[in-house]
Structure formats: C-alpha cells, structure tokens
Design an enzyme around this catalytic site. Structure first.
Site, PDB file in Angstrom:
ATOM      1  CG  HIS A   1      42.287  37.479  54.417  1.00 31.95           C
ATOM      2  ND1 HIS A   1      41.725  36.232  54.477  1.00 31.95           N
ATOM      3  CD2 HIS A   1      42.187  37.879  53.126  1.00 31.95           C
ATOM      4  CE1 HIS A   1      41.280  35.883  53.288  1.00 31.95           C
ATOM      5  NE2 HIS A   1      41.565  36.860  52.430  1.00 31.95           N
TER       6      HIS A   1
ATOM      7  CG  HIS B   1      45.434  34.421  52.685  1.00 28.79           C
ATOM      8  ND1 HIS B   1      45.306  35.776  52.903  1.00 28.79           N
ATOM      9  CD2 HIS B   1      45.075  34.209  51.401  1.00 28.79           C
ATOM     10  CE1 HIS B   1      44.905  36.359  51.784  1.00 28.79           C
ATOM     11  NE2 HIS B   1      44.748  35.435  50.847  1.00 28.79           N
TER      12      HIS B   1
ATOM     13  CB  CYS C   1      34.590  39.284  34.855  1.00 26.15           C
ATOM     14  SG  CYS C   1      34.844  40.046  36.478  1.00 26.15           S
TER      15      CYS C   1
ATOM     16  CB  CYS D   1      36.512  36.385  36.905  1.00 22.76           C
ATOM     17  SG  CYS D   1      35.096  36.580  37.983  1.00 22.76           S
TER      18      CYS D   1
ATOM     19  CB  CYS E   1      31.081  39.473  37.388  1.00 21.40           C
ATOM     20  SG  CYS E   1      32.016  38.339  38.426  1.00 21.40           S
TER      21      CYS E   1
ATOM     22  CG  HIS F   1      34.728  40.540  40.609  1.00 21.38           C
ATOM     23  ND1 HIS F   1      34.862  39.285  40.079  1.00 21.38           N
ATOM     24  CD2 HIS F   1      35.809  40.734  41.399  1.00 21.38           C
ATOM     25  CE1 HIS F   1      35.985  38.743  40.505  1.00 21.38           C
ATOM     26  NE2 HIS F   1      36.579  39.597  41.317  1.00 21.38           N
TER      27      HIS F   1
ATOM     28  CE  LYS G   1      32.677  35.590  49.974  1.00 22.79           C
ATOM     29  NZ  LYS G   1      32.399  35.596  48.561  1.00 22.79           N
TER      30      LYS G   1
ATOM     31  CE  LYS H   1      42.810  45.010  49.298  1.00 22.80           C
ATOM     32  NZ  LYS H   1      43.530  44.897  48.040  1.00 22.80           N
TER      33      LYS H   1
HETATM   34 ZN   LIG Z   1      34.174  38.626  38.169  1.00 25.96          ZN
END
Ligand SMILES: [Zn+2]
Length: 525
Positions: A19, A22, A127, A130, A145, A148, A299, A302
């Site tokens: 995306h 990258h 997590c 992570c 987290c 996430h 931001k 996905k």
């Molecule tokens: Zn996490």
C-alpha cells in the site's frame, strides 16, 4: 575501488498487500539508491519480505493454505509489484531463505556464547497482533492493546531473553555523541526517552516454544524453541550482504543506511543496535525514519479500506506522477496527507505546467527557429552567467540534501533550476528575437538563448533522474543525449556548463505530463 553504499528498506510483513506506506518507503529508498549510483558509488539496495511469526501462520490457516504457500503468495505480490514499478533493488530477501536461517542461527549462537541470552519464566499480557507480551505503557485505559484495541491474553511461558537492558547506557551515550545517527533528530530524542524512562530498557523475549509456534527459525542452542520475529527479521540486513563470508561485507556494512517508517522505530532504534553490539558487530551508520501517510485525513488501515494501491495509482495517473507526489509532498520524517485531488493539483502545477511546458517550449522553439539543431552559444552575458552560477551551486546543494536524507528539499532545489529557466525564457523572449532575422545581434542572442535553455534542460534531467528516471531519460533522448545517464557522474556532470554538444540534433515529442483530470467525486455512503 569505488566507495560502497548500502541502503535497505524494512522487510515487509506479508500480512497485507503493498500500500501507500510500503510504496513510499520503497520510492525513497529507490531514489536515494539511484542518486548514489549516479554519484559513482558501488550501491547495493536491499528489500524483501518478513515471513515468520504467529500472525502469518494464523492468516494462512484462515485462508486454508499452508503457511509456506501463503507466504510465497504474498511475497510474490510484493516482488512483482516492485518489479512493475521498476524499483532498482539489487536483492529481494525472504526470511524463509536457507541463507537467512543460517545467518540468524549464527548470530543467536554468538550472542548466546557471549552470555547475553538467558532462559526465564515469564508471565504477562500477550497480544497476538503485536506478537509480544505487552507492558502497561502498551495498554489503553480499558486494558486493551493500544495498537489493536483488543484485550491481551494472560500467558505464562518459559522463554529465552536477550539481555538488552545491559546496553541501555551504552546506547544512550552513542545516540548523544552521534547526532544524526537516528534522523531526523526528533526520533533520536524519542529513542532516548525510551532508554531514559523510569523502567529503563527491559530485556527482550526472543523465543517461542515450538509446541505453540512451529513457523520460525529453531534456536541453535535449544531446538524446542523458535526465534522471536524481530530478532529474526532485523538480521536480514546482514544476510542481505552475505554476512559473514563476503569479503566486501565489512566495507559495505560500515556504509549502511536503513530507511524505516516511524511505526518500527523501537525495534530498529533499540533492539537492532543492541543486538549488533552483543554480537560483536559495528552498529549501523544511520537510521532514517519517515512519518505516516494519512489518506483523506485518516490513518491508513485495512479496515478503512484506504490503503491506496500503487498499481491502481499507476493505472490512473502514471507512476511517475504518483512517485513525484510522494517525494515532494512529504517532508522526510513528518506525516503528510494523501488525496487524489492533492495529487492532481500538484502534478498539474509542478509537472504539467512548470516542467512539462518548459521542455516542450524549449525543444519546439529549437525546432521552429533552428531546425532542431543545437546552435553555437557564443559568449555569455549577465543572464547566462547567472544561470551558470546556479548550475555550479545547485548540484552541490542537491548532493548535500540527498546525503542528509532530505529528498523533498533536494527535489525543490532541482525545481529552482526549472523556475530560473522559465524566467530566463520570459526575459529573453526568443519568439520576438526570432522575428528580427535581419538583425545579426538578435540572431546571436537567439542562439545563445536556445543553447542555454537546452543546456538547462540537460542539467535538470541529470538531477531529476533519481526522482523521475523515466522522465529524465525521455528529456535527454529529445536533447539527442540518449544513454547520457549511463555515463553521467553526479554532481560534477550537472555542474559542468556546456555539456550539451553544439550541433546535437533534438526532437520534439508528446507532452511529458498531459494535464490530469480531477477524480470524479465518489458517491456518499
Ligand atoms: Zn497489539
């Protein structure tokens, strides 16, 4: 021997397709690599994919594929996308390669033998996203987290730890004594504050029991465990240049530039230098950290579906337009915003109107007034001397800016030449001079002007080549200088006024940057 130069992208995690994030990292790396090649340096550009860890094995399972097949598929997409976009990498590394597995085991054994790896029981908040145990700092108010937004699992495990905390003071001192080691400076400060926080640096868990995770590199000193992903992934930078066997390894390694996004500052700014130190290797020269792209002011993620595929952008606008926007719009290190409207506006102003018009005006006038043949310039007047002075200065400035990892500023410097040339044409008004065919002085001035604008185009193309390689080649071809880039050396060949041979045949062509249409407004949903 020419000076070696080594530049790396992070290896991209194969849990998503390429995306804008990258792509930006790769565009910057490609641009810097191309610059150093043009500067005559023995350049090596490494990119690749990171393929171990529970996230990958879970994603493969969800798709009903074997982990290897899943990793092969996504790694293939990255590689073919980078090939389609003509990124000039020298090696595409995959962490599942036998050569990499061997290097990781070699380094693990070295650090273990040095007494910096220890077996410990650990209990904590883990997590899955992570792939690590979280600390209080990683949790939000609801105990989830932060990255996430999911509550971690309580886990107890016996694992191997890298005794990273031993290196806290050493690393802090190194950062303080070496300004620019991590750049821009704000990120060095950020790493220092991680090191200087109340808890200091914690030790790093570097293993997973095999009973829980098969998909990883076995520890050479305890095959009941596989290596934790970051320890494995970072070592790709050594595998990439054939550590330890390649005779060129040491020299290349001492000139390494890592390019990363700020989301992976901690692994690269803290884990990596301490791993290198523990393994008895010199640490890297520079860590260069860029910011995030916000797409339509949000931001990139996905779930929001705003990841921006580079191949779609190429299809819609041409890749060099997208590439130009990324390079010019983001001040390296800071965050920037992407929208197709902003891209169209900038490309139309800078490339279509400014650079494209300049190229088309110059070569068309030469065609119309001098049958496309580069004329003898004669002696310089004040106006040409000003251009020559600029041509002496700007390539040096660009060189400094590229070496300081400020590609956005270097690109702006190149466009100072474009602006100066446009201004020069307006001052000289060659279309008026061309009418005074019976005035010898006007004809001489016309020749001088036509030569100077074409010479400016030559210089601009050389300096633009790392940023917009295809555009630069096209302009040089039209100036009758096809193949010039293969022989050019920067910055000196850009500084040498008069590099365009008198009598060179030029040719006109299609507009380099046809005006882009604004994207149609999407349906509100
Ligand atoms: Zn996490």
């Amino acid at each position: 021997m020419t000076k070696p130069f080594y530049i790396t992208t992070p290896i991209f995690y194969v849990n998503a397709e390429p995306h804008i994030g990258h792509t930006y990292t790769s565009v910057i790396t490609d641009t810097i690599a191309r610059y150093h090649r043009l500067a005559g340096e023995d350049t090596f550009y490494l990119t690749g994919t990171d393929e171990h860890g529970d996230k990958i094995s879970q994603a493969a399972e969800a798709k009903g594929q074997s982990t290897q097949a899943f990793a092969d598929h996504i790694a293939g997409i990255f590689r073919s996308t980078w090939d389609e976009l003509d990124f000039s990498y020298d090696r595409f590394i995959r962490t599942t390669e036998p050569a990499h597995i061997e290097t990781v085991q070699h380094i693990l054994q070295k650090v273990y033998d040095a007494g910096d790896i220890e077996l410990r029981e650990y209990s904590g908040q883990y997590c899955v996203g992570c792939e690590r145990f979280l600390t209080d700092r990683d949790l939000d108010e609801e105990g989830r987290c932060k990255d996430h937004e999911k509550p971690p699992e309580e886990r107890k495990e016996t694992n191997y730890f890298f005794l990273m905390s031993r290196y806290t003071d050493w690393l802090a001192e190194h950062i303080e004594k070496n300004p620019g080691f991590i750049r821009p400076a704000g990120y060095a400060k950020e790493v220092l504050s991680m090191l200087r926080s109340d808890n200091g640096l914690e030790d790093l868990c570097i293993s997973r029991p095999k009973e829980r995770l098969q998909w990883g590199i076995p520890l050479p000193f305890d095959t009941d465990y596989v290596c934790y992903v970051w320890f494995d992934a970072l070592i790709n930078y050594l595998t990439g240049i054939n550590y330890p066997d390649d005779p060129q390894f040491e020299e290349r390694w001492s000139n390494v530039e890592h390019i990363i996004g700020k989301d992976i500052l901690k692994p690269h700014g803290v884990f990596w230098p301490t791993i290198l130190k523990a393994a008895g290797l010199p640490i890297y020269q520079h860590l260069n950290v860029h910011g995030f792209w916000n797409v339509d002011n949000r931001k990139v993620s996905k779930s929001l579906g705003n990841m921006i595929s580079p191949l779609v952008m190429r299809e819609r606008y041409g890749f060099e337009c997208f590439r130009y926007f990324l390079l010019r719009e983001m001040s390296f290190g800071r965050d920037a915003s992407f929208s197709e409207e902003a891209l169209v506006t900038r490309v139309n102003a800078d490339l279509s109107k400014n650079l494209g018009n300049l190229e088309s005006r110059c070569i068309k006038m030469l065609g119309r007034f001098r049958e496309g043949i580069v004329p003898e310039p004669g002696a310089a007047t004040e106006l040409e001397k000003d251009l020559e002075a600029l041509v002496k200065r700007i390539p040096i400035t660009v060189d400094e800016q590229m070496r300081n990892m400020e590609p956005h500023r270097a690109l702006a410097s190149v466009f100072e030449l474009v602006d100066a040339t446009n201004k020069y044409i307006d001052q000289r008004a060659p279309w008026k001079l061309a009418k005074e065919t019976d005035n010898a002085e006007s004809m001489e001035l016309l020749d001088k002007t036509l030569y100077s604008v074409c010479e400016m185009l030559r210089v601009i193309s050389l300096l633009l080549a790392p940023f917009l390689p295809e555009t630069a080649s096209r302009i040089l071809e039209r100036l009758g200088l096809a193949g010039a880039l293969e022989k050019a050396v920067l910055p000196q060949d850009a500084q040498a006024w008069g590099g365009l041979p008198v009598g060179n045949p030029t040719q006109t062509g299609d507009p380099l940057f046809p005006r882009l249409e604004m994207p149609a407004a999407e349906d509100a949903n």
